[in-house]
Design an enzyme around this catalytic site. Structure first.
Site, PDB file in Angstrom:
ATOM      1  N   HIS B  66       0.836  -1.201   0.000  1.00 38.33           N
ATOM      2  CA  HIS B  66       0.000   0.000   0.000  1.00 38.33           C
ATOM      3  C   HIS B  66       0.872   1.252   0.000  1.00 38.33           C
ATOM      4  O   HIS B  66       0.645   2.194   0.761  1.00 38.33           O
ATOM      5  CB  HIS B  66      -0.966  -0.013   1.190  1.00 38.33           C
ATOM      6  CG  HIS B  66      -2.028  -1.067   1.053  1.00 38.33           C
ATOM      7  ND1 HIS B  66      -3.251  -0.839   0.477  1.00 38.33           N
ATOM      8  CD2 HIS B  66      -2.019  -2.380   1.376  1.00 38.33           C
ATOM      9  CE1 HIS B  66      -3.955  -1.958   0.472  1.00 38.33           C
ATOM     10  NE2 HIS B  66      -3.235  -2.920   1.004  1.00 38.33           N
ATOM     11  N   TYR B 334       3.546  -5.224   9.717  1.00 33.92           N
ATOM     12  CA  TYR B 334       3.458  -3.760   9.608  1.00 33.92           C
ATOM     13  C   TYR B 334       4.593  -3.105  10.409  1.00 33.92           C
ATOM     14  O   TYR B 334       5.157  -2.098   9.991  1.00 33.92           O
ATOM     15  CB  TYR B 334       2.125  -3.237  10.162  1.00 33.92           C
ATOM     16  CG  TYR B 334       0.894  -3.472   9.326  1.00 33.92           C
ATOM     17  CD1 TYR B 334       0.794  -4.526   8.428  1.00 33.92           C
ATOM     18  CD2 TYR B 334      -0.224  -2.633   9.462  1.00 33.92           C
ATOM     19  CE1 TYR B 334      -0.370  -4.739   7.701  1.00 33.92           C
ATOM     20  CE2 TYR B 334      -1.378  -2.835   8.732  1.00 33.92           C
ATOM     21  CZ  TYR B 334      -1.447  -3.897   7.850  1.00 33.92           C
ATOM     22  OH  TYR B 334      -2.605  -4.104   7.141  1.00 33.92           O
TER      23      TYR B 334
END
Lengths: 206, 362
Positions: B66, B334
């Protein structure tokens, strides 16, 4: 005033409690950053409150250390070994104090809420900054490795004192009854009874 | 070997030395094992993120997935309806400030918007007590796989072939054939054409969570944000426009804030909480918990959302993670992606430095 022969009982209690907690902490830390399994969540949930516990304990320990003098190292230890012993102890204290503070500062700089439970939150001690976060996060990792290697050395040295040198160093942190003190309490073997003039005065003298 | 003057040399010195060596070595090996250094086949967050980075190429300073996105800000206005199920203050009749980020998947910050039907929304709610709620959602009703291992296999199976620049259909096909749980997502992707606006998409958390009420009772939930804006017929991007999503959002926000309803679905007994490839039946109780209002946008390169890790396990009191195995994996991966890009941002030696200032996405 004579130097104590062993660590104060409170110092010994703190040492062994923290030995377990710090080792657990290092394993939890290295484990949580290297797993994608559900262990990640509960290791993370233990890591933060345990870090703060260690921070509080090391502050208490420093107070105890300053209040009660530790025993001196054996006088016959080579100078280099004495230096290594002192330097590694300074390093261990610095890491015990520094690692929780770096972890806390790192989470603050990363903009994370520093949660010790589902609703117990510590205040941020640094403003949010990704650059600071990265440096502190790197420091946290490499100092953790240094911490672990210092502990390995510390453990090796303690066992060396206990098994090879067999001096007073190991018992001064365990039972508190150094071998040389125990030996001094007992009359030396094969020498016979002590001469009468060193016996304590008998009760019937008065 | 120096020996204390009042002690004799120890018996069995070799045995004693080996005891010391064994103790120290055993502890070191245990540490290396826990760190994953002795098990190269074990899936670690670092290996997951490296696989993503291998597919997309390295773009220093950007997210490893992303990477292309736009920062937004606004607020969430709770209506109190979800407070019966969660103690989180965000659900009370109050305004909570929100920072967010719309994005498309992939590690290339210059990817064309039309290259994927997937749109994503990350949100960070700043609660008044200093707690946070972070969530990262996409516009699909189901996720593509159920486990981090399968996700990593998918990443590897869809790695672009250096000759063609596209995934090898045989390898990808073999993966999908051996993972029938991907069928629901693939069906959605086949029929859903890339949308023309971030503002008209719905964003679904996919993973289940638990709401915790004042009695400590846990309620399995999934949430999604449903847009109030509708797609206008005929309004679509020009064929050669690769960045229409951010331009569209800028134009919309220049005239009016964009709004989404937060819909929270309560599970019925037996609904799976550990498998985001399986949607819950449509008849489940759904609560309208309030309105997300996005008021402004900013290019991501120097806006606040750039430095937020939208880790979906960062939750306020009143929400906890479920047994979904993707949640801890997302949190761990993440964190590694966040470390990589902040390291590049900080110019830490050994990392590829990020350009300063970052180039505008084109």
């Amino acid at each position: 005033m004579t130097a104590p022969r062993a660590f104060h009982p409170l110092a010994r209690l703190l040492h062994w409690t923290m030995a377990v907690l710090v080792l657990a902490m290092l394993f939890i830390g290295v484990g949580m950053v290297s797993t994608v399994s559900p262990k990640h969540q509960w290791l993370l949930a233990i890591h933060k409150p345990l870090g703060i516990t260690i921070l509080l304990l090391v502050v208490l320990r420093i107070i105890v250390r300053l209040r009660f003098r530790p025993p001196a190292l054996p006088a016959d230890m080579p100078a280099l070994m004495q230096f290594a012993a002192h330097a590694s102890h300074w390093l261990l204290y610095a890491l015990m104090l520094g690692m929780p503070l770096i972890g806390w500062a790192m989470l603050s700089a990363g903009g994370y809420p520093v949660m010790l439970g589902s609703s117990w939150r510590l205040p941020a001690i640094l403003p949010a900054s990704p650059v600071l976060f990265a440096w502190l996060r790197e420091a946290h990792q490499y100092l953790a490795y240094l911490f672990f290697f210092t502990i390995l050395g510390h453990m090796g040295a303690a066992l060396y004192h206990a098994l090879i040198r067999r001096d007073d160093v190991y018992p001064s942190m365990t039972t508190g009854f150094p071998a040389s003190v125990e030996a001094a309490k007992k009359p030396p073997e094969n020498i016979g009874p002590p001469p009468p003039d060193v016996l304590p005065p008998s009760d019937n003298a008065g | 070997m120096p020996v204390s003057s009042d002690t004799s040399p120890p018996p069995h010195p070799l045995l004693r030395c080996s005891v010391i060596a064994v103790a120290v070595t055993a502890l070191a090996i245990a540490f290396a094992y826990v760190a994953g250094w002795l098990t190269p086949q074990r899936l670690t967050p670092q290996r997951m993120v490296s696989a993503l980075q291998t597919n997309s190429g390295l773009y220093p300073g950007y997210r490893r997935n992303h990477a292309k996105g736009v920062c937004v800000a606004g607020y969430f206005e709770g209506n109190g309806a979800a407070s019966a199920y969660s103690t989180a203050s965000v659900f009370e009749k109050a305004r909570t400030p929100v920072l967010g980020r719309f994005s498309i998947p992939g590690g290339n910050p210059y990817a064309p918007d039309g290259s994927t039907p997937v749109r994503a929304l990350g949100l960070r709610f700043n609660l008044p007590n200093g707690q946070q709620w972070r969530t990262a959602m996409i516009n699909t009703p189901v996720f593509i796989v159920s486990t981090p291992e399968a996700f990593n296999q998918l990443t590897v199976a869809t790695r672009p072939d250096p000759a063609t620049g596209k995934p090898d259909p045989a390898r990808a096909g073999a993966f999908f054939a051996s993972h029938p749980e991907t069928a629901a997502f693939l069906g959605w992707a086949k029929t859903n054409k890339p949308s023309a606006s971030f503002a008209t998409d719905r964003y679904d958390a996919l993973n289940a969570f638990y709401f915790v009420d004042t009695h400590g009772q846990q309620h399995p939930v999934r949430w999604r944000f449903e847009p109030e804006a509708k797609d206008e017929a005929g309004a679509g991007p020009k064929a050669d426009d690769n960045d229409y999503l951010s331009q569209d959002l800028r134009q919309r926000l220049a005239t009016t804030p964009q709004r989404w309803r937060l819909l929270v679905t309560l599970a019925a007994p037996g609904d799976p909480t550990n498998d985001p490839t399986k949607a819950w039946p449509a008849d489940r109780t759904t609560i309208d918990a309030g309105t997300l209002v996005i008021e402004n946008e900013q290019a991501q390169d120097n806006a606040p959302c750039r430095d937020i890790n939208f880790d979906p396990t960062i939750l306020p009191a009143g929400i906890i993670v479920s047994d979904d195995p993707l949640l801890p994996a997302r949190s761990a991966a993440y964190a590694d992606s966040y470390l990589r890009r902040t390291r590049e941002e900080a110019h830490i030696p050994g990392t590829t430095p990020a350009a300063t200032p970052k180039p505008e996405t084109k």
